[in-house]
Write an enzyme that holds these catalytic residues in place. Sequence first.
Site, mmCIF file in Angstrom:
data_model
loop_
_atom_site.group_PDB
_atom_site.id
_atom_site.type_symbol
_atom_site.label_atom_id
_atom_site.label_comp_id
_atom_site.label_asym_id
_atom_site.label_seq_id
_atom_site.Cartn_x
_atom_site.Cartn_y
_atom_site.Cartn_z
ATOM 1 N N LYS A 2 0.656 -1.233 0.163
ATOM 2 C CA LYS A 2 0.182 -0.179 -0.081
ATOM 3 C C LYS A 2 0.849 1.203 0.079
ATOM 4 O O LYS A 2 0.649 2.430 -0.476
ATOM 5 C CB LYS A 2 -0.802 0.191 1.096
ATOM 6 N N GLU A 56 -3.018 6.872 8.574
ATOM 7 C CA GLU A 56 -3.992 7.775 7.612
ATOM 8 C C GLU A 56 -5.103 8.563 8.581
ATOM 9 O O GLU A 56 -5.602 7.847 9.610
ATOM 10 C CB GLU A 56 -4.715 6.874 6.648
ATOM 11 N N HIS A 79 -16.279 -6.328 5.841
ATOM 12 C CA HIS A 79 -15.283 -6.464 4.845
ATOM 13 C C HIS A 79 -15.845 -7.237 3.754
ATOM 14 O O HIS A 79 -14.868 -7.471 2.845
ATOM 15 C CB HIS A 79 -13.632 -6.462 5.257
ATOM 16 N N ARG A 125 -6.722 -7.647 -10.226
ATOM 17 C CA ARG A 125 -7.102 -8.920 -10.544
ATOM 18 C C ARG A 125 -8.488 -8.604 -11.324
ATOM 19 O O ARG A 125 -8.864 -7.463 -10.970
ATOM 20 C CB ARG A 125 -7.510 -9.964 -9.343
HETATM 21 C C1 MV4 Z 1 -10.359 3.566 5.337
HETATM 22 C C2 MV4 Z 1 -11.376 3.819 6.229
HETATM 23 C C3 MV4 Z 1 -11.456 5.021 6.475
HETATM 24 N N1 MV4 Z 1 -10.544 6.100 6.694
HETATM 25 N N2 MV4 Z 1 -9.040 4.479 5.485
HETATM 26 C C4 MV4 Z 1 -11.067 -0.990 4.777
HETATM 27 C C5 MV4 Z 1 -10.836 -1.978 3.373
HETATM 28 C C6 MV4 Z 1 -9.373 -1.182 2.920
HETATM 29 N N3 MV4 Z 1 -9.176 -1.307 1.321
HETATM 30 C C7 MV4 Z 1 -9.645 0.223 3.266
HETATM 31 N N4 MV4 Z 1 -10.762 0.266 4.545
HETATM 32 C C8 MV4 Z 1 -11.097 1.483 5.023
HETATM 33 N N5 MV4 Z 1 -9.940 2.593 4.857
HETATM 34 C C9 MV4 Z 1 -9.286 5.673 5.854
HETATM 35 N N6 MV4 Z 1 -8.143 6.653 6.018
HETATM 36 C C10 MV4 Z 1 -12.325 2.843 6.200
HETATM 37 C C11 MV4 Z 1 -11.949 1.730 5.478
HETATM 38 C C12 MV4 Z 1 -13.269 0.765 5.748
HETATM 39 C C13 MV4 Z 1 -13.965 0.440 4.651
HETATM 40 C C14 MV4 Z 1 -13.610 0.561 3.388
HETATM 41 C C15 MV4 Z 1 -14.213 0.218 2.078
HETATM 42 C C16 MV4 Z 1 -15.272 -0.524 2.444
HETATM 43 C C17 MV4 Z 1 -15.655 -0.887 3.526
HETATM 44 C C18 MV4 Z 1 -15.090 -0.479 4.865
HETATM 45 C C19 MV4 Z 1 -15.466 -0.736 5.945
HETATM 46 C C20 MV4 Z 1 -14.828 -0.636 7.232
HETATM 47 C C21 MV4 Z 1 -13.722 0.354 6.947
#
Ligand code: MV4
Length: 493
Positions: free
Chosen positions: A115, A199, A234, A291
């Site tokens: 990442k 972050e 997730h 993918r």
């Molecule tokens: C975040 C976030 C809030 N703020 N980053 C979860 C999956 C991963 N790809 C990144 N994710 C998140 N990153 C920041 N800076 C909240 C999530 C997140 C989330 C993101 C997408 C779909 C579902 C989620 C469920 C919980 C948290």
Amino acid sequence: MQKILIANRGEIALRIMKSAKEMGITTVAVYSEVDRNAPFVQYADESYCIGPAPSNQSYLRGEAIIELALKIGVDGIHPGYGFLSENADFARKVKAAGITFIGPSPESIEVMGSKLAAKAAARKYQIPMVPGTEDAIDDLEQAQRVALEVGLPILIKASAGGGGKGMRIVEKIEEIEEQMARAISEAQNAFGDGSVFIERYVAGPRHIEVQVLADTHGNIVHLFERECSIQRRHQKVVEEAPSAVLTPELRAAMGKSAVDVARSCDYIGAGTVEFLVDENRNYFFLEMNTRLQVEHPVTEMITGIDLVKEQIKVARGERLSFTQEDLKINGHALEIRVYAEDPQNNFLPDIGTLKTYIRPSGPGVRVDDGFEEGMEIPIYYDPMIAKLIVHAPTRQAAIDKMTRAIQDYHITGIKTTLPFCSWAINQPAFTSGDFDTHFVKKYYTPEVLDHFDEEEAQIAAMLAAMMIEEGKNAKQPIAPLSNLGAWKRRYKN
Ligand code: MV4
């Protein structure tokens, strides 16, 4: 490309083979012992058993799969999703064996797998990202400084993570020491890489991802977005295209950013760029998945493009046959994932035999699945048994079509997430389009599904009343229970 091996199982193996066959390509299945009777094994032109059920003894045996591929004259390997699909080492070995990996280069997989490296690459372009650290951080004092700078709450994320694995939230500055230590040790244990970064935490975001497609001649297009906010721990539950909240301007901006992310790692093939969108419609690049994704069908429905065929064409070195301007959004598509899980019992996997398995059908209804009636769901793999996809002119028409299709889907023998999905897509928060990634947590309790049983009870009561009514005139009294099936068929429609 004459003969491709699909290093995967279930619905996605079957779906890839269908496109390959339409292109006149010979298909090869590899399967584990428990999958020997699976539809994808029967459907392939050739099938080979590669080991016992556990993935690490079958679907993850990259070297054994390559060895087999060489022996039987395979010239392309499609990894599907999961398993070896984002394993740069596997992609490298396939290439070294003189076989085409139907996917991006090992280098692209590697960059996007980290990442931190992904964000560093994206920084070469004007791509919005959540404020935070640019490098791995292990110093407590520095972490405290960053936390106060970007503002609490913050997230500590594992660089080697993704998809939500290895994330820790810090709401109060006193918690940072413990959470840092935990995040680092978890990342080390889970990924063999303890690098973490910080972050700012975006509260109540939407998860919107953009499909991209790049050829080997420098052409990159985006195929619009998929809204994936409806998820549980997730695990995505409902996906749709297009998103109900993007304006044409925002769509164009996110599309351009997605194409730039792809360009930043010299991407080739089909990929997905994930963004968070906050309540003020600011968007932030999160990560790129290198993918074909589970939810790719909603993009296929609204664009009319077969993404697997495009992957194969790009892998053969062909130019994209369309430009960005040629692509238009046609109608609205919804996908629900049918899991063998009990939504009324904490979504516990409910494995067993598919006693009844009757699919919905009709115009604009697509079922991507990998089982047939009478089959057992193996415990060794993902509990997703099918994807139900619908396409209609408008979002509401798609919701109505999906609601009907769910009613027409008859599965007995195992509990599934079908009633949960029916509930979700008919919630006011969903139908209005005003929801975020906390939708399930905010609105779902097992009790909301009780009325689904209640509805059945009402039908039964109604039937009983009708039977009594008809029984008055009948020459012979009606035996209610034994006749219930016939009565239901007669009166339900
Ligand atoms: C975040 C976030 C809030 N703020 N980053 C979860 C999956 C991963 N790809 C990144 N994710 C998140 N990153 C920041 N800076 C909240 C999530 C997140 C989330 C993101 C997408 C779909 C579902 C989620 C469920 C919980 C948290």
